[in-house]
Design an enzyme around this catalytic site. Structure first.
Site, short mmCIF file in Angstrom:
data_model
loop_
_atom_site.label_atom_id
_atom_site.label_comp_id
_atom_site.label_asym_id
_atom_site.label_seq_id
_atom_site.Cartn_x
_atom_site.Cartn_y
_atom_site.Cartn_z
N LEU A 1 1.77 4.65 1.38
CA LEU A 1 1.54 5.28 2.68
C LEU A 1 1.02 6.70 2.49
O LEU A 1 1.58 7.47 1.70
CB LEU A 1 2.84 5.29 3.50
CG LEU A 1 3.33 3.91 3.94
CD1 LEU A 1 4.76 4.00 4.49
CD2 LEU A 1 2.40 3.31 4.99
N HIS B 1 12.08 -2.87 -3.12
CA HIS B 1 11.28 -2.90 -4.34
C HIS B 1 11.92 -3.85 -5.35
O HIS B 1 13.14 -3.78 -5.58
CB HIS B 1 11.17 -1.48 -4.92
CG HIS B 1 10.30 -1.42 -6.12
ND1 HIS B 1 8.92 -1.45 -6.04
CD2 HIS B 1 10.60 -1.37 -7.44
CE1 HIS B 1 8.42 -1.41 -7.27
NE2 HIS B 1 9.41 -1.36 -8.13
N ARG C 1 0.85 -1.20 0.00
CA ARG C 1 0.00 0.00 0.00
C ARG C 1 0.87 1.23 0.00
O ARG C 1 1.94 1.24 0.62
CB ARG C 1 -0.87 0.06 1.25
CG ARG C 1 -1.67 -1.17 1.47
CD ARG C 1 -3.14 -0.87 1.47
NE ARG C 1 -3.85 -2.13 1.50
CZ ARG C 1 -4.96 -2.36 0.84
NH1 ARG C 1 -5.52 -1.41 0.10
NH2 ARG C 1 -5.56 -3.53 0.92
N ASP D 1 9.70 8.38 0.19
CA ASP D 1 9.32 9.79 0.22
C ASP D 1 7.86 9.89 -0.21
O ASP D 1 7.17 8.87 -0.28
CB ASP D 1 10.29 10.66 -0.61
CG ASP D 1 10.18 10.39 -2.10
OD1 ASP D 1 9.31 9.57 -2.50
OD2 ASP D 1 10.96 10.98 -2.86
N ASP E 1 7.71 5.00 -4.99
CA ASP E 1 9.02 4.38 -5.29
C ASP E 1 10.02 5.38 -5.88
O ASP E 1 10.80 5.04 -6.78
CB ASP E 1 8.83 3.18 -6.24
CG ASP E 1 7.94 2.11 -5.63
OD1 ASP E 1 8.01 1.91 -4.41
OD2 ASP E 1 7.17 1.47 -6.37
N ASN F 1 12.00 1.09 2.06
CA ASN F 1 11.19 0.13 1.32
C ASN F 1 12.09 -0.72 0.46
O ASN F 1 13.13 -0.24 -0.01
CB ASN F 1 10.22 0.89 0.41
CG ASN F 1 9.36 -0.03 -0.45
OD1 ASN F 1 8.79 -0.99 0.05
ND2 ASN F 1 9.28 0.27 -1.73
C1 GAR Z 1 9.11 -8.34 -2.45
O1 GAR Z 1 9.66 -8.74 -3.68
C2 GAR Z 1 9.00 -6.82 -2.40
O2 GAR Z 1 10.01 -6.15 -3.06
C3 GAR Z 1 7.69 -6.62 -3.10
O3 GAR Z 1 6.86 -7.61 -2.56
C4 GAR Z 1 7.66 -8.78 -2.32
C5 GAR Z 1 7.33 -9.30 -0.95
O4 GAR Z 1 7.88 -10.56 -0.73
N1 GAR Z 1 7.21 -5.29 -2.88
C6 GAR Z 1 6.67 -4.55 -3.83
O5 GAR Z 1 6.45 -4.96 -4.95
C7 GAR Z 1 6.30 -3.15 -3.40
N2 GAR Z 1 6.00 -2.33 -4.52
P1 GAR Z 1 7.85 -11.23 0.71
O6 GAR Z 1 6.42 -11.03 1.26
O7 GAR Z 1 8.17 -12.66 0.45
O8 GAR Z 1 8.87 -10.53 1.55
#
Ligand code: GAR
Length: 197
Positions: free
Chosen positions: A92, A108, A90, A140, A144, A106
């Site tokens: 923020l 990504h 989500r 920020d 992203d 974060n």
């Molecule tokens: C990760 O690859 C993270 O970078 C991504 O969700 C996955 C969570 O994996 N986040 C995003 O895409 C945020 N935009 P996990 O639940 O196994 O840690």
């Protein structure tokens, strides 16, 4: 000792990597609580390690801002030095970012600024990218867009599916996120300086 609140939405493999890292007495950070926006499977990792959890679901609040205010209040209960979005899906609300950033990071699954947003792995495949990767960055007010702490590339293989590529990315990501937390705890990375550079 750097205290952390970790926010998740899904399986929590990055959370688990941090929990395993902090099992070592010389790891200079400790997760004090794990928060989620839903009944995420990954909360089980926190419970297994005896870490308190909280869930703040946007569906229980009339506005995104109200949801964000409750999420912030839950995070602030723990007074963390750093809040880590580890698969928190989500965006923020501005008041949360204003209160916590730059001590808000974060991870990504792409080489930002390429492929921001919720479907970074799918978008990289759809664009025919031959390389994507992982970025750990300060959150920020954008999506992203915050200052980059560390990045590492991952090659896209010809027969990759979204799942196979994401799994390979996550293997790198778990190491990079753990290293970023270590570097922040050891003052090798100064988030305030990075945010104003
Ligand atoms: C990760 O690859 C993270 O970078 C991504 O969700 C996955 C969570 O994996 N986040 C995003 O895409 C945020 N935009 P996990 O639940 O196994 O840690």
């Amino acid at each position: 000792m750097l205290s952390l609140v970790v926010l998740i939405s899904g399986g929590g493999s990055n959370l688990r990597a941090l929990l395993e890292a902090q099992s070592s007495a010389d790891f200079p950070a400790r997760i004090v609580a794990v928060g989620a926006d839903n009944d995420a499977d990954g909360l089980a990792h926190a419970e297994e390690f005896g870490i308190p959890t909280f869930t703040v679901s946007p569906t229980s609040y009339p506005t995104r801002a109200a949801w964000g205010d409750e999420l912030l209040s839950q995070i602030e209960t723990w007074n963390p030095d750093l809040t880590v979005c580890a698969g928190f899906m989500r965006i923020l609300p501005p008041r949360v970012v204003a209160a916590l950033s730059p001590q808000l990071i974060n991870t990504h699954p792409a080489l930002l600024p390429a492929f921001p947003g919720a479907h970074a792995v799918r978008d990289a495949l759809a664009a025919g990218a031959t390389e994507t990767g992982v970025t750990v960055h300060i959150v920020d007010e954008g999506v992203d867009t915050g200052p980059i702490i560390v990045q590492e590339s991952v090659a896209v293989e010809p027969h990759d599916t979204e799942e196979s590529l994401h799994e390979r990315i996550k293997t790198i990501e778990r190491r990079l996120l753990t290293q970023a937390v270590l570097d922040i705890a050891n003052n090798r990375v100064n988030l305030k300086e990075l945010a104003t550079a």
